[in-house]
Scaffold this motif. Structure first.
Motif, mmCIF file in Angstrom:
data_model
loop_
_atom_site.group_PDB
_atom_site.id
_atom_site.type_symbol
_atom_site.label_atom_id
_atom_site.label_comp_id
_atom_site.label_asym_id
_atom_site.label_seq_id
_atom_site.Cartn_x
_atom_site.Cartn_y
_atom_site.Cartn_z
ATOM 1 N N SER B 183 0.844 -1.203 0.000
ATOM 2 C CA SER B 183 0.000 0.000 0.000
ATOM 3 C C SER B 183 0.873 1.245 0.000
ATOM 4 C CB SER B 183 -0.879 0.028 1.252
ATOM 5 O OG SER B 183 -0.074 0.329 2.386
ATOM 6 N N GLU B 184 0.235 2.393 -0.173
ATOM 7 C CA GLU B 184 0.947 3.676 -0.098
ATOM 8 C C GLU B 184 1.566 3.853 1.285
ATOM 9 O OE1 GLU B 184 1.539 5.725 -2.490
ATOM 10 O OE2 GLU B 184 0.309 4.731 -4.001
ATOM 11 N N SER B 185 0.802 3.476 2.326
ATOM 12 C CA SER B 185 1.338 3.621 3.680
ATOM 13 C C SER B 185 2.570 2.756 3.862
ATOM 14 C CB SER B 185 0.297 3.219 4.730
ATOM 15 O OG SER B 185 -0.872 3.962 4.565
ATOM 16 N N GLY B 186 2.505 1.555 3.284
ATOM 17 C CA GLY B 186 3.654 0.651 3.355
ATOM 18 C C GLY B 186 4.856 1.244 2.622
ATOM 19 N N THR B 187 4.581 1.867 1.473
ATOM 20 C CA THR B 187 5.636 2.524 0.714
ATOM 21 C C THR B 187 6.335 3.548 1.591
ATOM 22 O OG1 THR B 187 4.231 2.321 -1.243
ATOM 23 C CG2 THR B 187 6.117 3.801 -1.418
ATOM 24 N N GLY B 188 5.516 4.336 2.296
ATOM 25 C CA GLY B 188 6.058 5.385 3.159
ATOM 26 C C GLY B 188 6.985 4.808 4.217
ATOM 27 N N ILE B 189 6.606 3.692 4.786
ATOM 28 C CA ILE B 189 7.435 3.101 5.844
ATOM 29 C C ILE B 189 8.771 2.638 5.276
ATOM 30 C CG2 ILE B 189 7.640 1.149 7.443
ATOM 31 C CD1 ILE B 189 4.627 1.377 7.942
ATOM 32 N N VAL B 190 8.728 1.994 4.110
ATOM 33 C CA VAL B 190 9.978 1.527 3.494
ATOM 34 C C VAL B 190 10.895 2.714 3.203
ATOM 35 C CG1 VAL B 190 10.970 0.427 1.441
ATOM 36 C CG2 VAL B 190 8.960 -0.562 2.548
ATOM 37 N N GLU B 191 10.296 3.787 2.719
ATOM 38 C CA GLU B 191 11.101 4.982 2.428
ATOM 39 C C GLU B 191 11.727 5.555 3.689
ATOM 40 O OE1 GLU B 191 8.413 6.573 -1.297
ATOM 41 O OE2 GLU B 191 8.400 7.667 0.615
ATOM 42 N N ARG B 192 10.877 5.727 4.704
ATOM 43 C CA ARG B 192 11.359 6.416 5.900
ATOM 44 C C ARG B 192 12.358 5.585 6.695
ATOM 45 N NH1 ARG B 192 6.109 7.890 5.668
ATOM 46 N NH2 ARG B 192 5.410 6.510 7.323
ATOM 47 N N THR B 193 12.224 4.266 6.607
ATOM 48 C CA THR B 193 13.170 3.439 7.353
ATOM 49 C C THR B 193 14.386 3.080 6.502
ATOM 50 O OG1 THR B 193 11.917 1.474 6.726
ATOM 51 C CG2 THR B 193 11.429 2.409 8.888
ATOM 52 N N GLY B 194 14.355 3.504 5.251
ATOM 53 C CA GLY B 194 15.522 3.339 4.394
ATOM 54 C C GLY B 194 15.895 1.894 4.090
ATOM 55 N N LEU B 195 14.902 1.018 3.958
ATOM 56 C CA LEU B 195 15.213 -0.371 3.625
ATOM 57 C C LEU B 195 15.770 -0.473 2.208
ATOM 58 C CD1 LEU B 195 12.125 -2.361 4.986
ATOM 59 C CD2 LEU B 195 14.332 -1.964 6.098
ATOM 60 N N ALA B 196 16.700 -1.380 2.030
ATOM 61 C CA ALA B 196 17.278 -1.591 0.706
ATOM 62 C C ALA B 196 16.310 -2.385 -0.160
ATOM 63 C CB ALA B 196 18.590 -2.355 0.840
ATOM 64 N N LEU B 197 16.189 -2.018 -1.415
ATOM 65 C CA LEU B 197 15.304 -2.773 -2.309
ATOM 66 C C LEU B 197 15.927 -4.135 -2.611
ATOM 67 C CD1 LEU B 197 13.944 -0.078 -4.761
ATOM 68 C CD2 LEU B 197 13.022 -0.898 -2.600
ATOM 69 N N ALA B 198 15.061 -5.079 -2.943
ATOM 70 C CA ALA B 198 15.549 -6.434 -3.203
ATOM 71 C C ALA B 198 15.227 -6.823 -4.636
ATOM 72 C CB ALA B 198 14.871 -7.413 -2.253
ATOM 73 N N PRO B 199 16.073 -7.640 -5.255
ATOM 74 C CA PRO B 199 15.806 -8.074 -6.626
ATOM 75 C C PRO B 199 14.658 -9.086 -6.662
ATOM 76 C CG PRO B 199 17.763 -9.168 -5.775
ATOM 77 C CD PRO B 199 17.338 -8.170 -4.733
ATOM 78 N N ARG B 200 13.989 -9.170 -7.828
ATOM 79 C CA ARG B 200 12.833 -10.066 -8.032
ATOM 80 C C ARG B 200 13.128 -11.517 -7.687
ATOM 81 N NH1 ARG B 200 7.896 -8.506 -7.828
ATOM 82 N NH2 ARG B 200 8.461 -6.352 -7.519
ATOM 83 N N VAL B 201 14.369 -11.955 -7.937
ATOM 84 C CA VAL B 201 14.675 -13.384 -7.743
ATOM 85 C C VAL B 201 14.414 -13.815 -6.302
ATOM 86 C CG1 VAL B 201 16.392 -13.522 -9.573
ATOM 87 C CG2 VAL B 201 17.126 -12.972 -7.243
ATOM 88 N N LYS B 202 14.366 -12.859 -5.400
ATOM 89 C CA LYS B 202 14.093 -13.199 -3.991
ATOM 90 C C LYS B 202 12.727 -13.877 -3.842
ATOM 91 C CE LYS B 202 17.759 -11.771 -1.807
ATOM 92 N NZ LYS B 202 18.612 -12.733 -1.071
ATOM 93 N N MET B 203 11.846 -13.610 -4.806
ATOM 94 C CA MET B 203 10.511 -14.216 -4.761
ATOM 95 C C MET B 203 10.598 -15.734 -4.923
ATOM 96 S SD MET B 203 8.207 -11.981 -4.147
ATOM 97 C CE MET B 203 6.575 -12.311 -4.795
ATOM 98 N N VAL B 204 11.578 -16.184 -5.684
ATOM 99 C CA VAL B 204 11.755 -17.614 -5.896
ATOM 100 C C VAL B 204 12.103 -18.282 -4.571
ATOM 101 C CG1 VAL B 204 13.058 -19.379 -7.165
ATOM 102 C CG2 VAL B 204 12.537 -17.163 -8.258
ATOM 103 N N GLU B 205 12.985 -17.617 -3.849
ATOM 104 C CA GLU B 205 13.399 -18.150 -2.558
ATOM 105 C C GLU B 205 12.217 -18.165 -1.591
ATOM 106 O OE1 GLU B 205 16.974 -16.250 -1.291
ATOM 107 O OE2 GLU B 205 16.836 -17.196 0.701
#
Ligand SMILES: Cc1cc2nc3c(=O)[nH]c(=O)nc-3n(C[C@H](O)[C@H](O)[C@H](O)COP(=O)(O)OP(=O)(O)OC[C@H]3O[C@@H](n4cnc5c(N)ncnc54)[C@H](O)[C@@H]3O)c2cc1C
Ligand code: SF4
Ligand code: SF4
Ligand code: FES
Lengths: 284, 352
Positions: B183-205
């Protein structure tokens, strides 16, 4: 957000004793605007609050065309209803509503109407009777069968003369038993005994019934035997209710919320449910 | 939508984005959340787990299987004052302004249950008390890579993985949590906490770990033909057996994440001139539930009450709310001293 649980203060304008344990109250909302906007369908109910005691679902028993006040006919049986009995004219109670489905007034147009009531069950049917009288030309023959425990337990006795006087109206009474040496020109026996002298036939007729559930069970069974079908019989059910608006869950029977899908149901809507689900009243 | 510059490449964070939360950053992450929100998450209590307001990030335990009570309790409170009143009919409504809260580490079954409660309380005449809490609530869900002994969500499609209903969704990948943005709210949290983005292949795992979890379920409740089965077995001998063992104590409904029933009581102050109207959780298993004036009771028989619970969960929620009323959390099984098991009832009916 509007709060559906908030009762509005209403003033008791008039108190009329019907029987030793039943009283009719005339009420108006304290706020004139709320009163002006308030209207209901015959068969609907209000949640009545006595502050500090609790809330109880009570049918509206007055003429739906009267917009200046509304009435409740209450049998005093427990905490809320007994406390109500102690209040004087001018006292304030809380009211919210109207809730639930009404009797099928639209479907009744042009049809004969058979009303079968027992005890306090006449209260939710009185708005229908008053409507039928006022809009007489829109309906066919009307027959009212009313049963009470004793002659002293009958509601609205001062109005029977007026009902009987109406064109193509027939009103029949019965009581379970007669007390003392009282004169009683009507029948003695449960309400179904009136079926013997009833003129109503299944043809072009809708049936409305309300009373103790055990009574309605007999009424329904008897009518089905007489050729009435499940689509033309309407019943008004009573269940425990704590919200009136499909939230507290209390009034559920099968998938139905009696407060919202009822209290008035076409019998056909209930017929599919196992008998136990309906849980006819167990009296101990 | 912001650009995640810290990764050295330009990717937009938004709904559907993936990020990584290293396990050794979990407490920092919770700490950051606590600056903005009341955080309610799973904590240990004796040998069990409960949802509780987090005071210290290190209390958070994402390795829990199930909690005693579902997180429902912070939305539909066990006790809720509706309003105060005076004798003359004057009413003061409860304040409904609450601090924003995050429900942290919620399993898929409990997220599904909340979406059912949203339907029960949110439709027609919305319940202002539930809605006030709900509108202030964000959900950071946690897919299940562990399976409890009474869980059967996999057969109801309410777990072990979640498809919707979350702001952020975590999956344990070993050294870190995969974070999916919902969600947008979730987006905000990821931004504010500065989490590193992950590549798509992580979905396989992620899928591999969830498939692994799917193999661990020991119970199931098959939904195929369930309606007909229940309709035909209203008089199955199992009910007779259940009357003999069930104590009608109501524990099963008290722990159920989708039960919504409540009772209302007026409490009078000592002055006798004012008081409060309050509601509290109720249970269809209790004798008083369907009792009305003069001692009449529409479900006096224990048989009728046992059937009400099972039929409501498995048959009647569908027409009422468009979904099954059981999310397979297994709590009613764990809570029952007589070991009554909703999955077993269906197994017996099917004659398996
Ligand atoms: C749709 C509907 C319409 C009704 N219309 C009328 C009417 O017009 N006139 C009339 O006298 N009575 C009517 N009743 C019955 C009336 O609601 C009960 O008599 C009343 O609730 C009793 O409350 P009490 O506090 O006096 O009794 P208590 O026994 O002290 O009540 C204790 C608790 O049980 C609940 N309760 C008790 N009896 C009932 C009941 N029968 N139905 C639902 N909840 C109950 C109360 O809300 C309260 O929470 C109607 C009931 C329903 C469901
Ligand atoms: S019925 Fe039992 S298993 Fe199903 S959601 Fe409720 S508590 Fe969980
Ligand atoms: S009726 Fe019973 S099973 Fe259904 S929500 Fe209410 S307490 Fe739970
Ligand atoms: S009275 Fe509360 S749901 Fe019907």
């Amino acid at each position: 957000m509007l709060n559906p649980f908030r009762p509005e203060p209403a003033v008791i304008k008039e108190i009329k004793k019907e029987t030793h344990d039943t009283t009719t109250y005339t009420l108006t909302f304290k706020d004139a605007n709320i009163q002006a906007d308030y209207f209901f369908q015959p068969g609907q109910f209000n949640m009545i609050t006595i502050f500090g005691i609790g809330e109880a679902p009570i049918s509206i028993s007055s003429d739906p065309d009267n917009r200046s006040s509304f009435q409740h006919t209450v049998r005093h049986v427990g905490n809320v209803t007994n406390k109500l009995a102690t209040l004087q004219e001018g006292a304030i109670v809380g009211v919210r509503g109207p809730y639930g489905t009404g009797w099928p007034i639209d479907l009744m147009q042009g049809k004969n109407v058979l009303i079968v009531a027992g005890g306090i069950g006449l209260a939710p049917l009185r708005p229908v009777i008053l409507h039928l009288i006022k809009h007489r030309a829109e309906f066919g023959k009307v027959e009212i069968l009313y049963g009470a425990r004793t002659p002293n337990d009958m509601l609205y006795t001062d109005q029977y003369a007026d009902w009987s006087r109406q064109d193509r109206f027939r009103v029949l009474f019965t009581v379970d038993r007669i007390t003392g040496d009282r004169q009683w020109p009507h029948r003695v026996g449960v309400v179904t005994t009136l079926f013997q002298e009833m003129e109503s036939t299944p043809e072009n007729t809708l049936v409305l019934t309300c009373g103790p559930e055990i009574m309605m069970q007999f009424v329904v069974k008897n009518l089905l035997q007489r050729g009435f079908n499940q689509q033309q019989i309407y019943v008004s059910l009573e269940r425990r209710m704590n919200c009136g608006v499909r939230k507290c869950g209390k009034c559920q029977i099968g998938p139905k919320f009696v407060c919202r899908d009822g209290p008035v149901f076409a019998l056909a809507e209930l017929a599919a449910l196992p008998e136990e689900t309906l849980g006819g009243v167990a009296i101990e | 939508m912001a650009i995640a510059k810290h990764l050295g490449f330009n990717e937009r964070i938004g709904i559907g984005s993936l990020a990584l939360l290293p396990k050794d950053h979990l407490y920092d992450f919770v700490d950051q959340l606590m600056e903005e929100f009341v955080v309610v998450g799973p904590v240990a209590k004796g040998s069990e787990f409960v949802f509780s307001e987090i005071r210290d990030p290190e209390q958070v335990r994402l390795d829990y299987e199930t909690t005693i009570l579902p997180p429902k309790k912070v939305l539909h409170r066990p006790f809720q004052t509706l309003f105060s009143f005076r004798e003359d009919g004057g009413i003061t409504e409860e304040e409904r302004i609450n601090k924003r809260q995050v429900l942290f580490g919620v399993h898929p079954c409990d997220v599904h249950a909340i979406s059912i409660l949203d339907k029960a309380y949110g439709s027609e005449y919305p319940d202002p008390y539930y809605m006030a809490h709900r509108e202030q609530t964000l959900i950071i869900a946690l897919n299940c890579t562990q399976v409890g002994k009474n869980c059967f969500c996999h057969s109801l499609d309410t777990g072990p993985s979640l498809k919707e209903g979350y702001d952020l969704l975590l999956t344990d990948l070993g050294c870190s949590y995969l974070v999916e943005v919902g969600s947008e709210s979730g987006t905000g949290i990821v931004e504010r906490t500065g989490l590193a983005l992950a590549p798509r292949v992580k979905m396989v795992e992620k899928e591999k770990r969830l498939d692994n979890a799917r193999k661990k379920f020991r119970k199931r409740l098959l939904t195929q033909g369930l309606h007909e089965l229940l309709e035909e077995n209203f008089r199955h001998p199992i009910w007779e057996e259940l009357i003999k063992s069930c104590l009608a104590c109501g524990s099963c409904t008290m722990v159920c994440p989708t039960c919504f029933c409540y009772n209302v009581v007026d409490k009078i102050d000592l002055s006798l001139k004012s008081g409060r109207r309050q509601r509290e959780w109720d249970s269809c298993m209790l004798l008083e539930y369907a009792q009305v004036a003069l001692g009449h009771n529409f479900r006096r028989d224990r048989d009728a009450r046992i059937k009400q619970r099972i039929y409501h969960k498995l048959l009647y929620y569908e027409p009422q709310f468009g979904t099954l009323g059981c999310v397979g959390c297994g709590r009613c099984i764990s809570a029952c001293v007589k070991k009554i098991d909703i999955t077993e009832i269906i197994v017996r009916m099917r004659g398996e």
